[in-house]
Design an enzyme around this catalytic site. Structure first.
Site, PDB file in Angstrom:
ATOM      1  N   LYS A  66       0.840  -1.202   0.000  1.00  0.00           N
ATOM      2  CA  LYS A  66       0.000   0.000   0.000  1.00  0.00           C
ATOM      3  C   LYS A  66       0.875   1.252   0.000  1.00  0.00           C
ATOM      4  O   LYS A  66       0.638   2.193  -0.740  1.00  0.00           O
ATOM      5  CB  LYS A  66      -0.954  -0.029   1.211  1.00  0.00           C
ATOM      6  CG  LYS A  66      -2.060  -1.088   1.059  1.00  0.00           C
ATOM      7  CD  LYS A  66      -2.896  -1.292   2.317  1.00  0.00           C
ATOM      8  CE  LYS A  66      -3.883  -2.452   2.100  1.00  0.00           C
ATOM      9  NZ  LYS A  66      -4.755  -2.720   3.246  1.00  0.00           N
ATOM     10  N   GLN A 110      -4.512  -1.486   9.500  1.00  0.00           N
ATOM     11  CA  GLN A 110      -4.484  -2.831   8.919  1.00  0.00           C
ATOM     12  C   GLN A 110      -5.079  -3.843   9.900  1.00  0.00           C
ATOM     13  O   GLN A 110      -4.705  -3.882  11.070  1.00  0.00           O
ATOM     14  CB  GLN A 110      -3.047  -3.214   8.531  1.00  0.00           C
ATOM     15  CG  GLN A 110      -2.941  -4.494   7.736  1.00  0.00           C
ATOM     16  CD  GLN A 110      -3.608  -4.428   6.359  1.00  0.00           C
ATOM     17  OE1 GLN A 110      -3.704  -3.373   5.746  1.00  0.00           O
ATOM     18  NE2 GLN A 110      -4.073  -5.569   5.868  1.00  0.00           N
ATOM     19  N   ASP A 133     -10.884   3.045   4.117  1.00  0.00           N
ATOM     20  CA  ASP A 133     -11.177   1.607   4.068  1.00  0.00           C
ATOM     21  C   ASP A 133     -12.685   1.367   3.933  1.00  0.00           C
ATOM     22  O   ASP A 133     -13.108   0.249   3.621  1.00  0.00           O
ATOM     23  CB  ASP A 133     -10.686   0.921   5.349  1.00  0.00           C
ATOM     24  CG  ASP A 133      -9.449   0.081   5.125  1.00  0.00           C
ATOM     25  OD1 ASP A 133      -9.294  -0.445   4.008  1.00  0.00           O
ATOM     26  OD2 ASP A 133      -8.652  -0.041   6.069  1.00  0.00           O
TER      27      ASP A 133
HETATM   28  N1  GUN Z   1      -7.145  -6.814   6.278  1.00  0.00           N
HETATM   29  C1  GUN Z   1      -7.578  -7.572   5.245  1.00  0.00           C
HETATM   30  N2  GUN Z   1      -8.128  -6.785   4.280  1.00  0.00           N
HETATM   31  C2  GUN Z   1      -8.044  -5.521   4.736  1.00  0.00           C
HETATM   32  C3  GUN Z   1      -8.434  -4.273   4.174  1.00  0.00           C
HETATM   33  O1  GUN Z   1      -8.999  -4.164   3.085  1.00  0.00           O
HETATM   34  N3  GUN Z   1      -8.169  -3.185   4.960  1.00  0.00           N
HETATM   35  C4  GUN Z   1      -7.579  -3.280   6.167  1.00  0.00           C
HETATM   36  N4  GUN Z   1      -7.384  -2.146   6.847  1.00  0.00           N
HETATM   37  N5  GUN Z   1      -7.204  -4.427   6.708  1.00  0.00           N
HETATM   38  C5  GUN Z   1      -7.426  -5.532   5.976  1.00  0.00           C
END
Ligand code: GUN
Length: 309
Positions: A66, A110, A133
């Site tokens: 990311k 995350q 998100d």
């Molecule tokens: N963990 C698994 N998928 C995601 C996501 O799309 N965003 C976040 N913040 N954590 C995750």
């Protein structure tokens, strides 16, 4: 007739890969162009702040991707790392600081988080204007009502993929396997919306669904998002179906340098020959998730100027 199983008639079902590499590159190029324009107009650089707690290998990889993708499109990014033992209050304090930081447009925490931290509490603390998100109840509520908002990145990435390949969705039966807040539930709502991609008749299946195979066999579109490697087998898929594989599970594999292989929720070798379209793993939905996150972060930044206008 193509794809129909008529006795004595040879049929041909050309399968096309839904290429996450190609589509995510095209989305990133658009995001980069818009970012360059913002800068040219003397506006701010979109800024994503990512929070990573602990040392979960998969989370480390996702967050690194990311941050790298932010660089690629010209965004600013901040990575805040915390020990596995951080208290909930300390994490809340860190998020509140980012909420109040004018330069930060988007905040990403995350998941999963360590056991001592309630994920719901943390998601609720993120300011809805920075919820790139799309997990905050305000974002989810707006999404359900069909109002403009941040759409969770993985479902948004799936929509971008369907759109790129101009896949027909109206009137189709979409079967979603999995009901998580991150993927299954939001994609089921989005595919049923009165828009494109959307207008599907959606069935949501989960661990208590008793006749899963029969339901899957009725599906024109299957979204497999249950997190069980190679769960969806060829005998569960009808000819010409569109199959979207959301699974990304690390499975021990001594032949790999890393010691693991990445497996999707779909038995690709068996299922692919039956499909009209299918996403590979890796190289499919995972890359789209990051592209969609960048789209949301750009939107968070642009919205600031729209509010001022
Ligand atoms: N963990 C698994 N998928 C995601 C996501 O799309 N965003 C976040 N913040 N954590 C995750």
């Amino acid at each position: 007739m193509q794809g129909e199983n008529q006795p004595g008639v040879a049929y041909f079902c050309p399968m096309q890969l839904l290429d996450g590499k190609l589509v995510s590159r095209s989305v990133k190029e658009k995001v980069k162009d818009k970012t360059d324009l913002l800068k040219k107009e003397g506006k701010k650089t979109p800024h994503l702040a990512a929070i990573l707690v602990g040392n979960n290998g998969a989370s480390e990889t996702y967050v690194a991707s990311k941050v790298k993708s932010c660089e690629e499109v010209g965004f600013k990014s901040s990575l805040l790392r915390f020990e596995e033992t951080i208290s909930e209050q300390e994490l809340i304090n860190a998020i509140e600081k980012l909420n109040n930081d004018e330069d930060v447009d988007g905040i990403l925490v995350q998941l999963p988080l360590p056991k001592q931290i309630n994920e719901e509490t943390i998601i609720n603390i993120i300011h809805p204007d920075k919820d790139v998100d799309g997990f905050h109840p305000v974002s989810i509520g707006k999404m359900v009502q069909g109002l403009p908002t941040f759409i969770p990145a993985t479902p948004y990435g799936i929509l971008l993929m369907l759109e790129h390949y101009k896949i027909e969705t109206a009137g189709k039966h979409a079967v979603v396997i999995g009901r998580s807040n991150i993927v299954g539930r939001p994609i089921s709502i989005l595919l049923s919306r009165n828009s494109y991609p959307g207008n599907c008749t959606v069935t949501v299946c989960h661990s208590k669904t008793s006749n899963l195979k029969e339901i899957c066999l009725q599906a024109d579109i299957i979204v497999a998002a249950l997190g069980i490697p190679e769960f969806l087998k060829a005998d569960m898929v009808k000819e010409n179906a569109v199959v979207v594989d959301v699974g990304i599970t690390r499975v021990a594999d001594a032949s790999k340098k890393s010691g693991f292989a990445i497996k999707g929720d779909v038995d690709f070798a068996g299922v692919a020959p039956k499909c009209s379209y299918i996403t590979p793993v890796p190289g499919g939905v995972g890359l789209m998730t990051i592209a969609a996150l960048l789209m949301n972060t750009l939107m968070a930044c642009e919205t600031k100027y729209k509010k001022q206008a």
